[in-house]
Design an enzyme around this catalytic site. Structure first.
Site, PDB file in Angstrom:
ATOM      1  N   ARG A  49      -7.387  12.792   0.550  1.00 32.01           N
ATOM      2  CA  ARG A  49      -6.321  13.313   1.424  1.00 32.01           C
ATOM      3  C   ARG A  49      -4.929  12.852   1.002  1.00 32.01           C
ATOM      4  NH1 ARG A  49      -7.534  10.059   6.991  1.00 32.01           N
ATOM      5  NH2 ARG A  49      -9.519  11.074   6.701  1.00 32.01           N
ATOM      6  N   ASN A  75       0.853  -1.194   0.000  1.00 33.26           N
ATOM      7  CA  ASN A  75       0.000   0.000   0.000  1.00 33.26           C
ATOM      8  C   ASN A  75       0.892   1.249   0.000  1.00 33.26           C
ATOM      9  OD1 ASN A  75      -1.410   2.291   1.042  1.00 33.26           O
ATOM     10  ND2 ASN A  75      -3.088   0.947   1.610  1.00 33.26           N
ATOM     11  N   HIS A  78       1.816   1.022   6.068  1.00 36.79           N
ATOM     12  CA  HIS A  78       2.514   1.950   6.966  1.00 36.79           C
ATOM     13  C   HIS A  78       3.923   1.496   7.335  1.00 36.79           C
ATOM     14  CE1 HIS A  78       2.686   5.172   9.937  1.00 36.79           C
ATOM     15  NE2 HIS A  78       3.336   4.308  10.681  1.00 36.79           N
ATOM     16  N   GLU A 137     -10.999  -9.499   2.897  1.00 34.63           N
ATOM     17  CA  GLU A 137      -9.722  -9.140   3.517  1.00 34.63           C
ATOM     18  C   GLU A 137      -9.976  -9.067   5.007  1.00 34.63           C
ATOM     19  OE1 GLU A 137      -7.336  -5.980   1.848  1.00 34.63           O
ATOM     20  OE2 GLU A 137      -6.596  -5.419   3.834  1.00 34.63           O
ATOM     21  N   HIS A 146      -3.851  -4.621   7.674  1.00 37.69           N
ATOM     22  CA  HIS A 146      -4.013  -3.498   8.601  1.00 37.69           C
ATOM     23  C   HIS A 146      -3.183  -3.690   9.859  1.00 37.69           C
ATOM     24  CE1 HIS A 146      -5.577   0.066  10.472  1.00 37.69           C
ATOM     25  NE2 HIS A 146      -6.075   0.382   9.298  1.00 37.69           N
ATOM     26  N   HIS A 195      -5.672   3.509  -1.735  1.00 37.15           N
ATOM     27  CA  HIS A 195      -7.006   3.829  -1.230  1.00 37.15           C
ATOM     28  C   HIS A 195      -7.363   5.232  -1.727  1.00 37.15           C
ATOM     29  CE1 HIS A 195      -9.748   4.124   2.620  1.00 37.15           C
ATOM     30  NE2 HIS A 195     -10.393   4.418   1.509  1.00 37.15           N
ATOM     31  N   ARG A 229       2.611  19.067   1.105  1.00 42.28           N
ATOM     32  CA  ARG A 229       3.065  20.310   0.495  1.00 42.28           C
ATOM     33  C   ARG A 229       2.268  20.665  -0.767  1.00 42.28           C
ATOM     34  NH1 ARG A 229       8.242  22.350   1.683  1.00 42.28           N
ATOM     35  NH2 ARG A 229       8.444  22.255   3.929  1.00 42.28           N
ATOM     36  N   THR A 232      -7.029   6.567   9.899  1.00 42.95           N
ATOM     37  CA  THR A 232      -6.936   5.476   8.918  1.00 42.95           C
ATOM     38  C   THR A 232      -8.179   4.626   9.095  1.00 42.95           C
ATOM     39  OG1 THR A 232      -5.602   3.608   8.149  1.00 42.95           O
ATOM     40  CG2 THR A 232      -5.563   4.032  10.509  1.00 42.95           C
ATOM     41  N   THR A 233      -8.344   3.622   8.231  1.00 44.68           N
ATOM     42  CA  THR A 233      -9.525   2.767   8.322  1.00 44.68           C
ATOM     43  C   THR A 233      -9.568   2.130   9.712  1.00 44.68           C
ATOM     44  OG1 THR A 233      -9.046   2.267   6.031  1.00 44.68           O
ATOM     45  CG2 THR A 233     -10.787   0.987   7.062  1.00 44.68           C
ATOM     46  N   ARG A 259      -9.576   7.946  -1.257  1.00 45.42           N
ATOM     47  CA  ARG A 259     -10.548   8.355  -0.241  1.00 45.42           C
ATOM     48  C   ARG A 259     -11.437   9.451  -0.782  1.00 45.42           C
ATOM     49  NH1 ARG A 259      -9.073   6.575   5.227  1.00 45.42           N
ATOM     50  NH2 ARG A 259     -10.784   7.914   5.895  1.00 45.42           N
ATOM     51  N   GLU A 264      -8.571   0.226  -3.140  1.00 43.00           N
ATOM     52  CA  GLU A 264      -9.408   0.259  -1.932  1.00 43.00           C
ATOM     53  C   GLU A 264     -10.319   1.460  -2.035  1.00 43.00           C
ATOM     54  OE1 GLU A 264      -7.213   0.681   1.647  1.00 43.00           O
ATOM     55  OE2 GLU A 264      -6.158  -1.196   1.394  1.00 43.00           O
ATOM     56  N   HIS A 269       0.964   6.283   1.657  1.00 46.95           N
ATOM     57  CA  HIS A 269       1.746   7.253   2.432  1.00 46.95           C
ATOM     58  C   HIS A 269       2.730   8.056   1.589  1.00 46.95           C
ATOM     59  CE1 HIS A 269      -0.203   6.323   6.004  1.00 46.95           C
ATOM     60  NE2 HIS A 269       0.628   5.459   6.547  1.00 46.95           N
TER      61      HIS A 269
END
Ligand code: PXP
Length: 240
Positions: free
Chosen positions: A49, A7, A214, A151, A191, A43, A18, A100-101, A45, A70, A10
């Protein structure tokens, strides 16, 4: 064989801090694949974001492994998925204020609508995965929607603070996986998985893919994405 979906949200989080053009998640995906990623997960969203629509479209063109999108089960997202055609979609719950989720999706809260969404996506050739807790009723509901995958949410396992609690949560995940397999569902998980806690989950019978973000991107900041992915692949085999 167990696969790793990396994933890369990030990387987009850093870029959006920025509102600039770097780092580019598209470059991150290329490097993750060079490190051995079997899939790339993003993901999109509702509040955009981190990952942007542009990222998803470019990744569709550039990812050489498979792309897992996702998304929340909303009309906007279904329409984007039908347009972009990721290799599979993972439907997740989403609240604007969450960091987060936070938990698995409650499929039973709107079974007819969710069944319709699975039907529309899968009729277009996009397999669907439900991100749910390892709960017998939710797994049954996932099977009822005819989705191909679930999942399993590994957050509670990851957050366990004692060995006893961790073992209990691991047993719940194992039972969930067995139940899903008995209903002909394919099983992924993710997760909160880290280099330190991933191996027992990787050993769960029937597990197909782990989606991990992450911890890999955190390590990548220090050692680079290729190495961070390579090391996660080792950790998944108990070799790190
Ligand atoms: N799977 C799902 C459905 C998620 O929402 C996330 C977080 O975006 C992950 C896996 C990856 O979680 P983590 O970043 O904690 O590895």
């Amino acid at each position: 064989m167990l696969t790793l979906g990396v994933n890369i949200d990030h990387t987009a989080t850093i870029r959006q801090a920025r509102r600039t053009v770097e780092p580019d998640p598209v470059a991150a995906a290329v490097l993750a694949e060079l490190g051995g990623a079997d899939g790339i997960t993003v993901h999109l969203r509702e509040d955009r974001r981190h990952i942007q629509d542009r990222d998803v479209r470019l990744l569709r063109e550039t990812v050489r492994s498979h792309l897992n999108l996702e998304m929340a089960p909303t009309e906007e997202m279904v329409s984007i998925a039908l347009d972009v055609k990721p290799d599979y979609v993972t439907l997740v719950p989403e609240r604007r204020e969450e960091v987060t989720t936070e938990g698995g999706l409650n499929i039973l809260s709107d079974l007819p609508r969710y069944t319709d969404i699975v039907d529309r996506l899968q009729s277009a050739g996009i397999p669907v995965s439900w991100f749910i807790d390892a709960d017998a009723e939710q797994i049954q509901a996932a099977a009822q929607t005819q989705a191909k995958f679930i999942e399993l949410h590994t957050g509670r396992y990851a957050e366990a603070t004692t060995e006893k609690e961790r073992q209990k949560e691991l047993d719940i995940l194992k039972q969930g996986a067995a139940k899903a397999l008995s209903l002909s569902l394919r099983v992924n998980a993710g997760h909160g998985l880290t280099y330190l806690n991933v191996y027992p989950v990787a050993c769960i019978e029937g597990m197909e893919e782990l989606n991990i973000g992450h911890t890999i991107i955190s390590r990548a900041v220090l050692v680079g994405i290729e190495r961070a992915v390579r090391e996660m692949k080792l950790a998944m085999r108990g070799l790190l």
